[in-house]
Design an enzyme around this catalytic site. Structure first.
Site, PDB file in Angstrom:
ATOM      1  N   PRO A   1      -6.347   8.114   9.618  1.00 18.10           N
ATOM      2  CA  PRO A   1      -5.898   7.243  10.746  1.00 18.10           C
ATOM      3  C   PRO A   1      -5.496   5.583  10.294  1.00 18.10           C
ATOM      4  O   PRO A   1      -6.417   5.279   9.516  1.00 18.10           O
ATOM      5  CB  PRO A   1      -7.194   7.253  11.886  1.00 18.10           C
ATOM      6  CG  PRO A   1      -8.169   7.303  11.068  1.00 18.10           C
ATOM      7  CD  PRO A   1      -8.049   8.307   9.859  1.00 18.10           C
ATOM      8  N   GLY A   2      -4.702   5.446  10.723  1.00 15.68           N
ATOM      9  CA  GLY A   2      -4.147   3.866  10.355  1.00 15.68           C
ATOM     10  C   GLY A   2      -4.305   2.994  11.549  1.00 15.68           C
ATOM     11  O   GLY A   2      -5.264   2.429  12.223  1.00 15.68           O
TER      12      GLY A   2
ATOM     13  N   CYS B   1      17.798 -16.074  11.354  1.00 21.98           N
ATOM     14  CA  CYS B   1      19.508 -16.013  11.504  1.00 21.98           C
ATOM     15  C   CYS B   1      19.682 -14.456  11.882  1.00 21.98           C
ATOM     16  O   CYS B   1      20.696 -14.172  11.062  1.00 21.98           O
ATOM     17  CB  CYS B   1      20.065 -16.747  10.784  1.00 21.98           C
ATOM     18  SG  CYS B   1      19.353 -18.463  10.481  1.00 21.98           S
TER      19      CYS B   1
ATOM     20  N   TYR C   1       0.891  -2.423  10.972  1.00 17.08           N
ATOM     21  CA  TYR C   1       2.369  -2.304  10.719  1.00 17.08           C
ATOM     22  C   TYR C   1       2.948  -3.747  11.188  1.00 17.08           C
ATOM     23  O   TYR C   1       3.958  -3.762  11.354  1.00 17.08           O
ATOM     24  CB  TYR C   1       2.755  -1.178  11.306  1.00 17.08           C
ATOM     25  CG  TYR C   1       2.281   0.185  10.962  1.00 17.08           C
ATOM     26  CD1 TYR C   1       2.285   0.376   9.633  1.00 17.08           C
ATOM     27  CD2 TYR C   1       1.317   1.035  11.924  1.00 17.08           C
ATOM     28  CE1 TYR C   1       1.671   1.694   9.290  1.00 17.08           C
ATOM     29  CE2 TYR C   1       1.040   2.202  11.399  1.00 17.08           C
ATOM     30  CZ  TYR C   1       1.051   2.463  10.092  1.00 17.08           C
ATOM     31  OH  TYR C   1       0.738   3.518   9.705  1.00 17.08           O
TER      32      TYR C   1
HETATM   33  N1  LLP Z   1      -1.140   9.453   6.632  1.00 19.50           N
HETATM   34  C1  LLP Z   1      -0.024   9.550   6.205  1.00 19.50           C
HETATM   35  C2  LLP Z   1       0.323  10.458   5.037  1.00 19.50           C
HETATM   36  C3  LLP Z   1       1.169   8.662   6.925  1.00 19.50           C
HETATM   37  O1  LLP Z   1       2.281   8.917   6.191  1.00 19.50           O
HETATM   38  C4  LLP Z   1       0.454   7.914   7.935  1.00 19.50           C
HETATM   39  C5  LLP Z   1       1.607   6.591   8.338  1.00 19.50           C
HETATM   40  C6  LLP Z   1      -0.821   7.919   8.195  1.00 19.50           C
HETATM   41  C7  LLP Z   1      -1.678   8.750   7.566  1.00 19.50           C
HETATM   42  C8  LLP Z   1      -1.233   7.038   9.153  1.00 19.50           C
HETATM   43  O2  LLP Z   1      -0.623   6.753  10.229  1.00 19.50           O
HETATM   44  P1  LLP Z   1      -1.047   6.242  11.758  1.00 19.50           P
HETATM   45  O3  LLP Z   1      -2.617   6.604  12.147  1.00 19.50           O
HETATM   46  O4  LLP Z   1      -1.035   4.958  11.398  1.00 19.50           O
HETATM   47  O5  LLP Z   1      -0.084   6.727  12.779  1.00 19.50           O
HETATM   48  N2  LLP Z   1       5.722   1.411  10.409  1.00 19.50           N
HETATM   49  C9  LLP Z   1       5.694   2.446  11.531  1.00 19.50           C
HETATM   50  C10 LLP Z   1       4.630   3.501  11.364  1.00 19.50           C
HETATM   51  C11 LLP Z   1       4.714   4.374  10.168  1.00 19.50           C
HETATM   52  C12 LLP Z   1       3.672   5.320   9.730  1.00 19.50           C
HETATM   53  C13 LLP Z   1       3.903   5.911   8.460  1.00 19.50           C
HETATM   54  N3  LLP Z   1       2.821   6.919   7.901  1.00 19.50           N
HETATM   55  C14 LLP Z   1       5.361   1.683  12.837  1.00 19.50           C
HETATM   56  O6  LLP Z   1       5.165   0.381  12.871  1.00 19.50           O
HETATM   57  O7  LLP Z   1       5.231   2.212  14.101  1.00 19.50           O
END
Ligand code: LLP
Length: 435
Positions: A293-294, A363, A391
């Site tokens: 989880p991120g 800009c 992010y």
């Molecule tokens: N594991 C893998 C292999 C991933 O590609 C990702 C996120 C995660 C874990 C974590 O996912 P999370 O729990 O954070 O949803 N920049 C975008 C989000 C890109 C996510 C990419 N991969 C935004 O700001 O919404």
């Protein structure tokens, strides 16, 4: 556009932000008034609540109570050292996607053995670096990568621990840019090819096959895609094990969403109670589990403080020009994402309220942070952009030679500076004039 007059009012905790609340007219994080931080450290300024991060982590830990499980924080969401330190001290592992991220884990006191390395484009030198450090597992995304990893490991007289990322072809029902588990995405290997690729991995002497992995997308707010993905992955686990390869762990990735704007994702412990009963029902309840989880660990732990520079009324639109921009908060420009925007201090006395596009100084017309927001603002007011823990800083840039913002970590009434504001001299440090 026509302004209206409103009286100031006080609210309590903000949706999704259990550790951010109005105390009277002033917005506070944990025990600290945010306007005093803006005054002392300047804006734009990211402020994170340690208690919010630990409470988000605790929801996963409750879900996994009594299980053999490893939570690997997907540090791409926010890779600032002070944030990594909180999770390292809480016993987390890390999901990394580059050699640079591995350097950050080690600098923050994380353990290499709890690191998993994801991503479709690992270089040979990143593989060597990760093998040298002794990471826990490579999440491999293609057959070609398996071959290269085996070769690199053999050249170091090592065997690389691998899991293969399978693509369950499940629709996560999220923004197309952040859905990753569908056919047509660049990620993982297809369900149909998985068994053959596992056999191939087993035949490579530089590899040790230890697990299976999937990740279907990000900002997922429904339970069903997870349950479907689990079914698909468990079908493969059964097939792979029947074929003679024992898998030590199953990694279900990350992706759980947060509340940005009346979003209602399941709580992590509720989600995992359901997923674990499926796992048990299908006879895999004793397997080691990993997750990545991120966003759900940090997204609603952070806010970005900003100052209103100018209010610019217009015939079609009113603009509220703030000192934070798309280089600090790239999500609206990239994904049309919504971040709530609230005042740090409700003004005393009646204020003029109007509908504004909240925009930064960069800009580009794409430099907007919020559209059609009803605000009672004037120049000099301070605002908080909510849900800014994930992010934002990790995707921040120096576009328009804007220095990256400073970052603070609030812990009760204590405030730690975890990143100094970046100067123009620091941005130019690696550049050279032509002699
Ligand atoms: N594991 C893998 C292999 C991933 O590609 C990702 C996120 C995660 C874990 C974590 O996912 P999370 O729990 O954070 O949803 N920049 C975008 C989000 C890109 C996510 C990419 N991969 C935004 O700001 O919404």
């Amino acid at each position: 556009m026509t302004p209206q007059h409103v009286s100031p009012g006080a609210a309590a905790t903000l949706p999704g932000h259990p550790f951010v609340a109005y105390h009277g007219a002033a917005l506070q994080m944990e025990d600290v008034a945010l306007s005093s931080l803006a005054a002392q450290h300047g804006t734009p300024l990211f402020v994170y609540s340690k208690a919010a991060m630990l409470s988000a982590l605790a929801a996963y830990q409750r879900g996994f109570a009594g299980r053999d499980a490893q939570i690997c924080y997907a540090m791409k969401a926010n890779s600032s050292l002070g944030v990594l330190q909180v999770f390292a001290q809480a016993g987390c592992g890390f999901d990394i996607v580059s050699g640079g991220e591995l350097d950050r884990v080690l600098a923050a006191g994380g353990q290499a053995s709890k690191v998993i390395f994801s991503g479709v484009g690992k270089t040979r030198s990143e593989m060597r670096q990760a093998l040298q450090a002794g990471i826990g597992c490579f999440n491999v995304e293609s057959e070609a990568e398996l071959n290269v990893l085996s070769e690199v490991a053999l050249s170091m007289s090592l065997r690389a621990p691998v899991s293969i990322r399978v693509n369950p072809n499940v629709d996560p029902k999220t923004h197309p840019y952040i859905s990753t588990g569908l056919k047509g995405n660049k990620f993982g290997v297809s369900h149909e090819d998985a068994l053959r690729i596992y056999r191939h991995a087993g035949s490579l002497s530089g590899l040790r096959v230890v697990g299976i992995d999937c990740h279907i997308g990000s900002q997922i707010t429904e339970t069903e895609p997870y349950l479907d993905a689990m079914d698909r992955v468990l079908d493969l686990v059964a097939g792979i094990e029947a074929d003679g390869t024992v898998l030590e762990h199953i990694d279900f990735g990350g992706g759980l969403g947060i509340n940005y704007n009346s979003d209602t994702p399941p709580a992590a412990d509720v989600l995992w109670t359901q997923l674990l009963s499926k796992l048990d029902a299908r006879g895999f309840g004793k397997k080691k589990l990993m997750i990545e989880p991120g966003r759900s660990l940090v997204g609603n732990a952070g806010v970005c403080l900003t100052e209103v520079l100018y209010v610019k009324p217009g015939e079609q639109k009113n603009f509220c020009i703030i000192d934070a921009a798309m280089n600090d908060l790239p999500r609206p420009a990239m994904y049309q994402a919504f971040h709530a925007i609230v005042p740090l201090q409700h003004a005393a006395g009646a204020r003029t309220q109007a509908v504004y596009d909240v925009v930064g100084p960069v800009c580009e017309s794409g430099d907007w942070i919020g559209r059609d927001r009803t605000l009672a603002v004037q120049a000099g007011d301070q605002l908080a952009v909510l849900s800014a823990g994930a992010y934002c800083m990790s995707m921040a840039s120096n576009y328009n030679t804007r220095g990256r913002a400073a970052e603070l970590l609030v812990d009760g009434s204590t405030v730690h500076v975890i990143r100094e504001r970046e100067s123009a001299a620091e941005q130019m440090r690696h550049e050279r004039l032509v002699p």
